[in-house]
Design a protein around this motif. Structure first.
Motif, PDB file in Angstrom:
ATOM      1  N   TYR A 141       0.404   2.884   4.787  1.00  0.00           N
ATOM      2  CA  TYR A 141       0.224   1.665   5.584  1.00  0.00           C
ATOM      3  C   TYR A 141      -0.030   0.468   4.667  1.00  0.00           C
ATOM      4  O   TYR A 141      -0.618   0.601   3.589  1.00  0.00           O
ATOM      5  CB  TYR A 141      -0.937   1.843   6.558  1.00  0.00           C
ATOM      6  CG  TYR A 141      -0.643   2.844   7.658  1.00  0.00           C
ATOM      7  CD1 TYR A 141      -0.104   2.448   8.868  1.00  0.00           C
ATOM      8  CD2 TYR A 141      -0.895   4.207   7.465  1.00  0.00           C
ATOM      9  CE1 TYR A 141       0.175   3.363   9.873  1.00  0.00           C
ATOM     10  CE2 TYR A 141      -0.612   5.141   8.462  1.00  0.00           C
ATOM     11  CZ  TYR A 141      -0.084   4.704   9.671  1.00  0.00           C
ATOM     12  OH  TYR A 141       0.188   5.621  10.652  1.00  0.00           O
ATOM     13  N   ARG A 142       0.374  -0.708   5.117  1.00  0.00           N
ATOM     14  CA  ARG A 142       0.240  -1.918   4.299  1.00  0.00           C
ATOM     15  C   ARG A 142      -1.212  -2.331   4.118  1.00  0.00           C
ATOM     16  O   ARG A 142      -1.581  -2.911   3.110  1.00  0.00           O
ATOM     17  CB  ARG A 142       1.003  -3.077   4.933  1.00  0.00           C
ATOM     18  CG  ARG A 142       2.515  -2.930   4.929  1.00  0.00           C
ATOM     19  CD  ARG A 142       3.151  -4.181   5.471  1.00  0.00           C
ATOM     20  NE  ARG A 142       2.585  -4.539   6.779  1.00  0.00           N
ATOM     21  CZ  ARG A 142       2.748  -5.730   7.348  1.00  0.00           C
ATOM     22  NH1 ARG A 142       3.419  -6.681   6.727  1.00  0.00           N
ATOM     23  NH2 ARG A 142       2.224  -5.965   8.542  1.00  0.00           N
ATOM     24  N   SER A 143      -2.034  -2.077   5.120  1.00  0.00           N
ATOM     25  CA  SER A 143      -3.437  -2.492   5.068  1.00  0.00           C
ATOM     26  C   SER A 143      -4.281  -1.490   5.838  1.00  0.00           C
ATOM     27  O   SER A 143      -3.757  -0.650   6.581  1.00  0.00           O
ATOM     28  CB  SER A 143      -3.614  -3.887   5.685  1.00  0.00           C
ATOM     29  OG  SER A 143      -3.366  -3.847   7.082  1.00  0.00           O
ATOM     30  N   ASN A 188      -8.559  -4.555  16.898  1.00  0.00           N
ATOM     31  CA  ASN A 188      -8.567  -4.532  15.440  1.00  0.00           C
ATOM     32  C   ASN A 188     -10.001  -4.222  15.014  1.00  0.00           C
ATOM     33  O   ASN A 188     -10.797  -5.119  14.767  1.00  0.00           O
ATOM     34  CB  ASN A 188      -8.060  -5.861  14.895  1.00  0.00           C
ATOM     35  CG  ASN A 188      -6.620  -6.107  15.318  1.00  0.00           C
ATOM     36  OD1 ASN A 188      -5.785  -5.218  15.218  1.00  0.00           O
ATOM     37  ND2 ASN A 188      -6.329  -7.292  15.817  1.00  0.00           N
ATOM     38  N   ARG A 224      -7.346  -6.570   6.364  1.00  0.00           N
ATOM     39  CA  ARG A 224      -5.938  -6.952   6.269  1.00  0.00           C
ATOM     40  C   ARG A 224      -5.467  -7.143   4.829  1.00  0.00           C
ATOM     41  O   ARG A 224      -4.315  -7.492   4.605  1.00  0.00           O
ATOM     42  CB  ARG A 224      -5.690  -8.229   7.076  1.00  0.00           C
ATOM     43  CG  ARG A 224      -5.661  -7.946   8.571  1.00  0.00           C
ATOM     44  CD  ARG A 224      -5.927  -9.190   9.394  1.00  0.00           C
ATOM     45  NE  ARG A 224      -5.908  -8.856  10.809  1.00  0.00           N
ATOM     46  CZ  ARG A 224      -6.885  -8.206  11.433  1.00  0.00           C
ATOM     47  NH1 ARG A 224      -7.959  -7.822  10.776  1.00  0.00           N
ATOM     48  NH2 ARG A 224      -6.794  -7.934  12.723  1.00  0.00           N
ATOM     49  N   ASN A 250      -6.173  -2.224   8.334  1.00  0.00           N
ATOM     50  CA  ASN A 250      -6.049  -2.510   9.758  1.00  0.00           C
ATOM     51  C   ASN A 250      -4.780  -1.902  10.341  1.00  0.00           C
ATOM     52  O   ASN A 250      -4.776  -1.422  11.478  1.00  0.00           O
ATOM     53  CB  ASN A 250      -6.064  -4.013  10.014  1.00  0.00           C
ATOM     54  CG  ASN A 250      -6.184  -4.330  11.492  1.00  0.00           C
ATOM     55  OD1 ASN A 250      -7.219  -4.112  12.103  1.00  0.00           O
ATOM     56  ND2 ASN A 250      -5.117  -4.831  12.083  1.00  0.00           N
ATOM     57  N   ASP A 251      -3.678  -1.915   9.564  1.00  0.00           N
ATOM     58  CA  ASP A 251      -2.459  -1.274  10.044  1.00  0.00           C
ATOM     59  C   ASP A 251      -2.682   0.220  10.270  1.00  0.00           C
ATOM     60  O   ASP A 251      -2.184   0.793  11.241  1.00  0.00           O
ATOM     61  CB  ASP A 251      -1.325  -1.472   9.034  1.00  0.00           C
ATOM     62  CG  ASP A 251      -0.722  -2.859   9.107  1.00  0.00           C
ATOM     63  OD1 ASP A 251      -1.080  -3.622  10.023  1.00  0.00           O
ATOM     64  OD2 ASP A 251       0.106  -3.186   8.240  1.00  0.00           O
ATOM     65  N   LYS A 309      -7.261  -1.670  -0.278  1.00  0.00           N
ATOM     66  CA  LYS A 309      -6.807  -0.878   0.871  1.00  0.00           C
ATOM     67  C   LYS A 309      -7.145   0.601   0.696  1.00  0.00           C
ATOM     68  O   LYS A 309      -7.718   1.237   1.597  1.00  0.00           O
ATOM     69  CB  LYS A 309      -5.301  -1.045   1.047  1.00  0.00           C
ATOM     70  CG  LYS A 309      -4.710  -0.224   2.179  1.00  0.00           C
ATOM     71  CD  LYS A 309      -3.208  -0.106   2.075  1.00  0.00           C
ATOM     72  CE  LYS A 309      -2.814   0.806   0.915  1.00  0.00           C
ATOM     73  NZ  LYS A 309      -1.380   1.186   0.965  1.00  0.00           N
ATOM     74  N   GLU A 356      -3.854  -6.434   1.477  1.00  0.00           N
ATOM     75  CA  GLU A 356      -2.791  -5.506   1.104  1.00  0.00           C
ATOM     76  C   GLU A 356      -2.834  -5.117  -0.371  1.00  0.00           C
ATOM     77  O   GLU A 356      -1.933  -4.412  -0.846  1.00  0.00           O
ATOM     78  CB  GLU A 356      -1.434  -6.124   1.456  1.00  0.00           C
ATOM     79  CG  GLU A 356      -1.263  -6.326   2.955  1.00  0.00           C
ATOM     80  CD  GLU A 356       0.092  -6.902   3.338  1.00  0.00           C
ATOM     81  OE1 GLU A 356       0.998  -6.923   2.461  1.00  0.00           O
ATOM     82  OE2 GLU A 356       0.254  -7.328   4.496  1.00  0.00           O
ATOM     83  N   THR A 382      -5.010   0.753  13.467  1.00  0.00           N
ATOM     84  CA  THR A 382      -4.323   0.556  14.745  1.00  0.00           C
ATOM     85  C   THR A 382      -2.989   1.303  14.778  1.00  0.00           C
ATOM     86  O   THR A 382      -2.073   0.903  15.496  1.00  0.00           O
ATOM     87  CB  THR A 382      -4.091  -0.945  14.997  1.00  0.00           C
ATOM     88  OG1 THR A 382      -3.320  -1.494  13.920  1.00  0.00           O
ATOM     89  CG2 THR A 382      -5.413  -1.699  15.093  1.00  0.00           C
ATOM     90  N   ARG A 383      -2.889   2.390  14.037  1.00  0.00           N
ATOM     91  CA  ARG A 383      -1.642   3.145  13.907  1.00  0.00           C
ATOM     92  C   ARG A 383      -1.117   3.628  15.261  1.00  0.00           C
ATOM     93  O   ARG A 383      -1.893   3.923  16.180  1.00  0.00           O
ATOM     94  CB  ARG A 383      -1.866   4.352  12.986  1.00  0.00           C
ATOM     95  CG  ARG A 383      -2.868   5.352  13.529  1.00  0.00           C
ATOM     96  CD  ARG A 383      -3.356   6.312  12.461  1.00  0.00           C
ATOM     97  NE  ARG A 383      -4.426   7.167  12.984  1.00  0.00           N
ATOM     98  CZ  ARG A 383      -5.713   6.788  13.021  1.00  0.00           C
ATOM     99  NH1 ARG A 383      -6.076   5.596  12.575  1.00  0.00           N
ATOM    100  NH2 ARG A 383      -6.627   7.619  13.516  1.00  0.00           N
TER     101      ARG A 383
END
Length: 294
Positions: free
Chosen positions: A68-70, A256, A35, A72-73, A42, A37, A76-77
């Motif tokens: 993506y910001r992180s 996640n 997570r 994890n983002d 990242k 950022e 899980t896109r």
């Protein structure tokens, strides 16, 4: 993912290592790292991941991984709706995820097959809940493994109304093929969330199983479920979202990082598709069975 053979020396050594590792601590560290950022962190994680796995990023709503910001983002896109069409046949049961079928079939009373030579009980998987046991005894089940390269959101295999959530604390072993072959009662040991639904043909449960580095399971109705393991020892009912109806193919939640999903149906309510076989690759929305009672 090959689980239908006896564990080898490598499988056993990998399992022993996991017994020794501080799995919850490692998972919390990965949780924080995934997570982060900060651009350097990242992008380094993204480059390592993209080098290790082949992904079709054209399926994603956002196809640029570095937007993506992180990590994890990105992991899980969301996918474009047309990338996973949902079979709309009234009686069809569709795969809730992209993944590999680990095992499927009918329960032998309350016994489930984990891998060759390894069984465990439905009561253990359900956290000792005898009401749920009686609901699903002799029922049908499918177990689908999500590898790191798979799409990691979980969707509804059919329309259903949420009647219960039960979080069960536990360990965080890996759920890959080697661990599945080597660790007894693996899925009944790991932490998991049971979402119980009422459908037009009886009860259905979706069980989201946590795993090593999967320090969080998230649902659209209850948010992120990321408890401190030492503070929770007994199963915890969650009231969030009860009474909410989800349509077939609607998003239910996400892992996640990667893990495993179980689908449970009552006895005699589902016939599995003839093309469904262990170790076959599944895609979200593809029919995997049909309801036999309305």
């Amino acid at each position: 993912m090959t689980v239908d053979r006896a564990p080898g020396v490598g499988d056993r050594l990998f399992a022993i290592l996991q017994y020794l590792l501080p799995k919850h601590l490692l998972s919390r560290l990965v949780y924080a790292l995934a997570r982060c950022e900060r651009t350097l962190v990242k992008n380094t994680l993204l480059r390592l991941f993209l080098h290790s796995y082949r992904l079709d990023l054209n399926e994603a709503v956002q196809s640029d991984p570095f937007a993506y910001r992180s990590f994890n983002d990105f992991f899980t896109r969301a996918l474009r709706p047309e990338a996973r069409p949902i079979d709309d046949s009234p009686q069809s049961i569709v795969s809730p995820v992209d993944g590999t079928v680990s095992q499927y079939g009918r329960l032998d009373n309350e016994r489930l097959l984990q891998a060759k030579g390894r069984e465990y009980s439905l009561l253990e998987l359900l956290g000792g809940d005898r009401r749920l046991l009686e609901t699903y005894r002799d029922g049908s089940f499918a177990c689908i493994y999500l590898a790191p390269y798979n799409y990691h959101r979980i969707h509804m295999p059919c329309e259903g109304t949420l009647r219960g959530n039960l979080y069960i604390p536990g360990d965080l072993f890996s759920v890959n093929a080697a661990t599945t072959r080597a660790v007894p009662r693996l899925f009944a040991r790991n932490e998991r969330l049971i979402c119980n639904f009422e459908t037009s043909f009886g009860s259905m449960a979706l069980i989201l199983v946590g795993a090593l580095f999967v320090g969080s399971i998230e649902t659209v109705h209850a948010g992120e479920i990321n408890p401190v393991p030492r503070l929770r020892k007994a199963p915890q009912p969650l009231q969030d979202g009860l009474g909410r109806t989800f349509g077939k193919g609607e998003e239910l939640g996400r892992f996640n990082m990667g893990s495993t999903v179980f689908v449970l149906f009552q006895r005699g309510r589902v016939t599995w598709d003839r093309t469904l076989v262990s170790q076959s690759m599944m895609r979200l929305g593809r029919p995997i069975g049909r309801c036999t009672q309305a």
